[in-house]
Write an enzyme that holds these catalytic residues in place. Structure first.
Site, PDB file in Angstrom:
ATOM      1  N   ASP A  23      45.127 -23.744  22.985  1.00 35.41           N
ATOM      2  CA  ASP A  23      45.859 -22.483  22.778  1.00 35.41           C
ATOM      3  C   ASP A  23      45.030 -21.540  21.906  1.00 35.41           C
ATOM      4  OD1 ASP A  23      46.220 -24.383  20.688  1.00 35.41           O
ATOM      5  OD2 ASP A  23      47.788 -23.121  19.811  1.00 35.41           O
ATOM      6  N   GLU A  24      45.411 -20.269  21.947  1.00 32.95           N
ATOM      7  CA  GLU A  24      44.868 -19.245  21.037  1.00 32.95           C
ATOM      8  C   GLU A  24      43.350 -19.324  20.872  1.00 32.95           C
ATOM      9  OE1 GLU A  24      47.481 -19.836  17.604  1.00 32.95           O
ATOM     10  OE2 GLU A  24      48.905 -18.409  18.452  1.00 32.95           O
ATOM     11  N   VAL A  25      42.653 -19.234  21.987  1.00 26.83           N
ATOM     12  CA  VAL A  25      41.181 -19.286  21.948  1.00 26.83           C
ATOM     13  C   VAL A  25      40.687 -17.858  21.678  1.00 26.83           C
ATOM     14  CG1 VAL A  25      39.106 -20.057  23.163  1.00 26.83           C
ATOM     15  CG2 VAL A  25      41.279 -21.186  23.604  1.00 26.83           C
TER      16      VAL A  25
ATOM     17  N   HIS B  21      41.428 -23.242  17.938  1.00 26.98           N
ATOM     18  CA  HIS B  21      41.956 -23.928  16.744  1.00 26.98           C
ATOM     19  C   HIS B  21      41.152 -25.157  16.367  1.00 26.98           C
ATOM     20  CE1 HIS B  21      45.153 -21.438  15.515  1.00 26.98           C
ATOM     21  NE2 HIS B  21      45.773 -21.486  16.672  1.00 26.98           N
TER      22      HIS B  21
END
Length: 480
Positions: free
Chosen positions: A151-153, A95
């Site tokens: 998060d959310e890599v 992100h």
């Protein structure tokens, strides 16, 4: 079912500033309200609203000015005066859209088509992250706690450098993720030994204890497990937290949600959905073993799903939800007592923003209430079948089809009837939109009002406008 109230630790409210950043006066009013509601910390996700300087100045927002250094300091000072800790949230791996969207930073992406993920192999990337953190630390004197995101890599391991790294026997994408986070966490501890580091947990959920233990991350970070769903799986969540604890990470956080997690384009908050999420979190907290040290809960309020997506609900329409979620945690249930506390504190008749009665401006109420009322009213019209599906109504489909419009052969009487209906809706929409805009620019930058209208109003008005124009053109051909 009633649980015991939220056991211990801090109740943080997440302020997501990557969309609809409140004007400073409104931000102060919100902080004032949060303190009355029992919040004791702010999780500040500045993104491009932070006044980065030097080589990082290009990260500042261009749509509207970033907050000034004085504003960032005064906001913290005000929060502290209300007994609230300010915890900045700075993304350091996934992100990172607001950084990697800039042409000068393209070469630091893991893969060209993924704007969010940093290439973990480039020393320059780590330097960039550390410089961002250094500027944040400098402008947060006395900072105790820092959230490094992570998060959310997405697409990790897909880049050329990563493929090369993963080609060595025994190496995994999990290790690649952990090695970058460990490197960043160690660098932070070296520069600022007293700082507590929090990070999102989702990339570690599928990892086993041995992988986590071997990472070198133990003792450096406190994972924050997020789940925003109303039907959160209690058993699964408890076992995840217990796993982190067994791996040596016993200081843990929860993250719930009061807005911005229903659908990417949601306009009005549904309080019950978010209360249900908190009821599930209470069950989780009540089921944990004594070894788990729950440091607190961050009640997130996303303003965009990511830097490049549309706006979620604005803060005013979500304040009844936030108050209800906090009372649920305080009471251990959403009892009649909890509900009446919310309606009393905010001066509203219902905890659902869509059902609260309109007030006169003189009545005391929560900051942004007038805008909340106007948005609810306009949203109702925008989603009414008559307006949204105007092109599907019988008269339009029967007497003003694309076939008729192309040939400019229409029945004038019926066309005039359609025109008068469409014009009436357009007029109502324009009038209500103007009122929303006028109120919105008092709390938000002009660009937020413009974006909100382009997102929610224009797509509904465009077909109505097209119909009125087409009818006028056809009548010119048909009526002397």
């Amino acid at each position: 079912m009633a649980c015991t109230p939220w056991p211990k630790g801090r109740k943080l409210v997440h302020l997501d500033l990557k969309g609809a950043p409140p004007r400073v006066e409104y931000l102060h009013k919100l902080i004032e309200l949060f303190s009355q509601l029992g919040v004791d910390g702010l999780l500040m996700e500045y993104e491009d609203m932070f006044p980065y300087k030097g080589e990082l100045q290009l990260l500042q927002a261009t749509e509207q000015p970033a907050y000034s250094r004085e504003e960032v300091l005064s906001m913290q000072e005000f929060a502290r005066s209300k007994g609230m800790e300010v915890i900045p949230l700075v993304q350091t791996f996934g992100h990172m859209e607001f950084v990697l969207k800039h042409r000068l930073m393209w070469h630091l992406r893991e893969v060209p088509q993924c704007v969010g993920t940093l290439n973990p192999h480039k020393e320059e990337g780590v330097k960039l992250v550390m410089e961002m953190l250094r500027q944040i630390m400098e402008l947060h004197p006395g900072l105790q706690t820092l959230h490094i995101g992570a998060d959310e890599v997405y697409m990790l391991g897909e880049g050329e450098d990563s493929k090369l790294w993963l080609a060595s026997p025994g190496r995994t994408v999990e290790q690649l993720y952990l090695s970058h986070i460990t490197k960043v966490a160690k660098a932070i501890k070296e520069a600022w030994p007293h700082v507590t580091i929090i990070m999102w947990d989702d990339m570690m959920r599928s990892m086993n204890q041995d992988t986590l233990k071997a990472s070198g991350l133990i003792g450096l970070v406190q994972p924050m497990l997020w789940d925003y769903t109303p039907n959160l799986d209690v058993e699964k969540t408890v076992s995840l937290l217990e796993k982190y604890c067994s791996a040596g990470m016993s200081d843990l956080w929860a993250a719930s949600s009061f807005k911005g997690s229903t659908a990417v384009y949601t306009c009005v908050t549904n309080t019950q959905r978010h209360v249900d999420n908190h009821l599930q979190w209470l069950k989780v907290a009540a089921s944990l073993s004594a070894g788990v040290n729950l440091k607190g809960i961050a009640i997130t309020g996303w303003q965009r799903y990511d830097h490049l997506s549309v706006l979620c609900e604005l803060m005013p329409v979500a304040l009844p939800s936030l108050a209800a979620c906090l009372q649920t945690l305080i009471h251990g249930q959403f009892s009649a007592e909890a509900q009446s506390k919310v309606t009393e504190m905010l001066g509203i008749s219902s905890v659902e923003v869509e059902a609260m009665e309109k007030t006169s401006a003189a009545e005391s109420s929560f900051p942004g209430r007038r805008l909340a009322e106007l948005i609810v009213e306009l949203n109702l019209l925008l989603n009414s079948e008559d307006v949204r599906f105007f092109e599907s109504n019988m008269l339009v489909r029967g007497w003003l089809s694309p076939y008729h419009r192309q040939r400019m052969m229409v029945t004038p009487l019926i066309s005039m009837q359609i025109h008068s209906q469409a014009s009436m809706y357009l007029e109502m929409l324009q009038r209500m939109t103007e009122a929303v805009k006028e109120e919105m620019v008092r709390l938000y930058p002009d660009t937020t009002a413009q974006e909100w209208i382009e997102q929610h109003v224009n797509p509904v008005m465009a077909p109505l406008q097209r119909i009125t124009e087409d009818i006028q053109a056809c009548l010119k051909e048909m009526v002397p």
